[in-house]
Design an enzyme around this catalytic site. Structure first.
Site, PDB file in Angstrom:
ATOM      1  N   ASP A  60       0.834  -1.211   0.000  1.00  0.00           N
ATOM      2  CA  ASP A  60       0.000   0.000   0.000  1.00  0.00           C
ATOM      3  C   ASP A  60       0.864   1.254   0.000  1.00  0.00           C
ATOM      4  OD1 ASP A  60      -2.254  -1.632   0.164  1.00  0.00           O
ATOM      5  OD2 ASP A  60      -2.369  -1.488   2.350  1.00  0.00           O
ATOM      6  N   GLU A  68     -11.266  -1.086  -3.280  1.00  0.00           N
ATOM      7  CA  GLU A  68     -10.703  -0.343  -2.153  1.00  0.00           C
ATOM      8  C   GLU A  68      -9.543   0.523  -2.651  1.00  0.00           C
ATOM      9  OE1 GLU A  68      -9.505  -3.419   0.525  1.00  0.00           O
ATOM     10  OE2 GLU A  68      -7.868  -4.132  -0.746  1.00  0.00           O
TER      11      GLU A  68
END
Length: 318
Positions: free
Chosen positions: A30, A196
């Site tokens: 991420d 997401e």
């Protein structure tokens, strides 16, 4: 005919260019990348037992691990405050603000917090706790994966994962949301609603909403069906506050989304992406991916980046 089929297979395998060069510590999960204003150094923030910081003089590296932004965890009272996720860093008037998520895997007991620094360095971060975006099991959204953007004179935060998808809230300032009036920007109606990691950016006459779709991890246990692993998709809007559509005109609140980057060759499950306006390369997309030659575990994920080109107003991996 056989030779034609072989050529077609090769073309499909090589539909995307390989990631750009990375040297030094290239692990990432991420990732969020920002250039320091004072000297142009690159700082990379990642999810990894907390918010992990690395730095380099160029996007190619060599990257050096520095440590954790908040080694003692956060003062938030929701989720797991000792294991923060999904950093997003922006700069306003001499200060860097880092949003983060506090939750547990698969849970909607989640909140978004913020810390600030004037240097980006380890040891310089002050935690301010929750910004006012929180979710629980009774909500149809999940308050994780924050992403900040300025639209006109206002600032907004994108957030959300699975359930009803990705949402947006207006911010009062970099520390506080304006309330609980959330706008749904994207939703995947199929399967387990797996979208997401929103990241929005402005380019020419549009706001582009990128996000990750598909199964994010767990690849060492069992691989998802081909094409169901992580990939990066995009929608666009003229306002940035709604009405996002994909390249075919499908509303992104109705399962729309045009693929920007997917698995290819040794690259598996690219996602957790961001966009950076690089001083040399122009707009680049950066992300994490599993390298089939290294391993598929989360702690083996690699940092990837590619140049973006544009075709008919849509971003394409060069």
């Amino acid at each position: 005919m056989l030779s034609y089929i072989l050529l077609l297979c090769v073309a499909l395998v090589n539909a995307y260019s390989d990631p750009g060069t990375c040297s030094g510590s290239c692990w990432a999960h991420d990732p969020n990348v920002i250039q320091r204003k004072s000297d142009g150094s690159f700082f990379r923030f990642s999810t990894g037992g907390g918010i992990h910081i690395s730095s380099a003089s160029t996007i190619e590296g060599p990257w050096t691990d520095l440590g954790y932004a908040l080694p003692g965890g956060s003062i938030v009272t929701v989720g797991d405050a000792s294991n923060l996720w999904a950093p997003d860093v922006h700069y306003v008037d001499g200060t860097y603000y880092m949003y983060y998520a506090s939750s547990a895997l698969g849970s909607r007991n989640s909140t978004i917090g913020v810390a600030s620094s004037t240097t980006l360095e380890v040891g310089s971060w002050t935690d301010h706790g929750e910004i006012g975006v929180t979710s629980s099991t009774s909500d149809d959204y999940n308050a994780i994966d924050p992403n900040w953007i300025t639209i006109g004179d206002a600032s907004y935060l994108q957030f959300g994962s699975y359930w009803q998808g990705i949402f947006q809230v207006e911010m009062t300032d970099s520390l506080t949301s304006s309330g609980d009036s959330y706008t749904n920007l994207a939703y995947n109606a199929s399967g387990n609603h797996d979208i997401e990691a929103a990241f929005m950016f402005e380019y020419e006459d549009y706001y582009y909403l990128t996000y990750s779709s598909g199964t994010a991890q767990g690849y060492t246990t069992s691989l998802p069906a081909q094409g169901d692993e992580y990939r990066i998709v995009v929608c666009r809007s003229t306002t940035g506050t709604g009405d996002f559509v994909d390249q075919d005109g499908t509303a992104c609140t109705n399962s729309g989304g045009t693929t920007v980057l997917a698995s290819h060759d040794y690259v598996y499950g690219p996602g957790g992406q961001g966009i950076l306006d690089h001083p040399v390369y122009g707009l680049i997309v950066y992300y994490h991916y599993a390298d089939k030659d290294i391993g598929l575990a989360v702690d083996q994920y690699q940092f990837g980046w590619n140049n973006l080109t544009w075709t008919d107003g849509w971003p394409v991996v060069a």
